[in-house]
Design a protein around this motif. Structure first.
Motif, short mmCIF file in Angstrom:
data_model
loop_
_atom_site.label_atom_id
_atom_site.label_comp_id
_atom_site.label_asym_id
_atom_site.label_seq_id
_atom_site.Cartn_x
_atom_site.Cartn_y
_atom_site.Cartn_z
N ASP A 1 1.58 8.72 9.69
CA ASP A 1 0.28 8.20 9.26
C ASP A 1 0.45 7.11 8.20
OD1 ASP A 1 -0.99 9.96 10.98
OD2 ASP A 1 -1.45 11.41 9.40
N LEU A 2 1.36 7.34 7.25
CA LEU A 2 1.54 6.41 6.15
C LEU A 2 2.07 5.06 6.62
CD1 LEU A 2 1.34 6.21 3.04
CD2 LEU A 2 3.73 6.93 2.96
N VAL A 3 3.03 5.07 7.55
CA VAL A 3 3.67 3.81 7.96
C VAL A 3 2.98 3.13 9.15
CG1 VAL A 3 5.90 4.52 7.02
CG2 VAL A 3 5.42 4.87 9.45
N ARG B 1 3.91 -0.56 10.67
CA ARG B 1 4.49 -0.71 12.01
C ARG B 1 3.62 -1.55 12.92
NH1 ARG B 1 8.95 2.31 13.21
NH2 ARG B 1 9.47 3.93 11.70
N ALA B 2 2.31 -1.55 12.70
CA ALA B 2 1.40 -2.35 13.53
C ALA B 2 1.70 -3.84 13.40
CB ALA B 2 -0.04 -2.05 13.15
N GLN C 1 0.81 -1.22 0.00
CA GLN C 1 0.00 0.00 0.00
C GLN C 1 0.84 1.26 0.00
OE1 GLN C 1 -3.43 0.60 -0.11
NE2 GLN C 1 -3.39 -1.50 -0.82
N ILE C 2 2.02 1.25 0.65
CA ILE C 2 2.79 2.49 0.78
C ILE C 2 3.96 2.61 -0.17
CG2 ILE C 2 2.14 2.67 3.20
CD1 ILE C 2 5.05 2.02 3.91
N ARG C 3 4.44 1.52 -0.73
CA ARG C 3 5.71 1.58 -1.45
C ARG C 3 5.70 2.52 -2.65
NH1 ARG C 3 7.22 -2.92 -5.21
NH2 ARG C 3 5.30 -3.56 -6.24
N VAL D 1 7.97 11.10 -2.25
CA VAL D 1 8.80 11.59 -1.16
C VAL D 1 10.11 12.13 -1.74
CG1 VAL D 1 9.99 11.00 0.97
CG2 VAL D 1 7.76 9.98 0.47
N PRO D 2 10.37 13.42 -1.56
CA PRO D 2 11.60 14.01 -2.09
C PRO D 2 12.84 13.32 -1.53
CG PRO D 2 10.09 15.73 -1.38
CD PRO D 2 9.52 14.41 -0.90
N GLY D 3 13.76 12.99 -2.41
CA GLY D 3 15.02 12.38 -2.02
C GLY D 3 15.03 10.87 -1.98
N HIS D 4 13.85 10.23 -2.03
CA HIS D 4 13.80 8.77 -2.01
C HIS D 4 14.26 8.24 -3.36
CE1 HIS D 4 11.86 4.83 -2.63
NE2 HIS D 4 12.18 4.65 -1.35
N LEU D 5 15.17 7.27 -3.34
CA LEU D 5 15.68 6.70 -4.59
C LEU D 5 15.15 5.30 -4.86
CD1 LEU D 5 19.41 7.84 -4.27
CD2 LEU D 5 17.54 8.94 -5.57
N ARG D 6 15.16 4.43 -3.85
CA ARG D 6 14.68 3.06 -4.03
C ARG D 6 14.58 2.39 -2.68
NH1 ARG D 6 19.59 3.61 -5.91
NH2 ARG D 6 18.88 3.76 -8.03
#
Length: 121
Positions: free
Chosen positions: A82-84, A88-89, A32-34, A41-46
């Motif tokens: 909120d997203l993760v 985490r649950a 759902q989040i990947r 998300v700025p700066g995320h590469l992989r």
């Protein structure tokens, strides 16, 4: 290839324990989040999600960032929390480790030594 320390990319590792009963929930939450992270998300590469070959409850999420500052800035936001939250649950426990990437090797990397840090004297 040597990486300029001022512009060093970062890698974040999450070592996670997910009980077998929560595995499908964990993978669904990651799914759902990947793409939201990768596309927004700025700066995320992989990133990658990996399951241990010897312990099915041991997982690793690695993410690579333009800089660790990019990761830290995102991690501090309410949107990140909120997203993760669903992901985490599913954790029984987790450890986060952050690294600056100093060198990278692939078939296409020319042979060169690592830059040696200098000390001011």
């Amino acid at each position: 290839m040597p990486v300029d320390e001022g512009a060093a990319q970062g890698r974040v590792l999450f070592l996670i324990t997910v009980e077998e009963a929560r595995r499908e929930d964990f993978l669904a939450a990651y799914q759902q989040i990947r793409h939201q992270v990768a596309e927004g998300v700025p700066g995320h590469l992989r990133d990658q999600v990996c399951q241990s070959a010897t312990d099915p409850e041991q997982w690793l999420i690695t993410s690579e960032w333009r800089s660790l500052d990019d990761f830290t800035a995102w991690e501090r936001t309410a949107g990140h929390r909120d997203l993760v939250r669903p992901l985490r649950a599913c954790f029984r426990d987790a450890t986060s480790i952050r690294f600056h990437i100093k060198a990278e090797t692939s078939r296409d990397t020319p042979r060169a030594g690592l830059a040696t840090p200098t000390t001011a004297g």
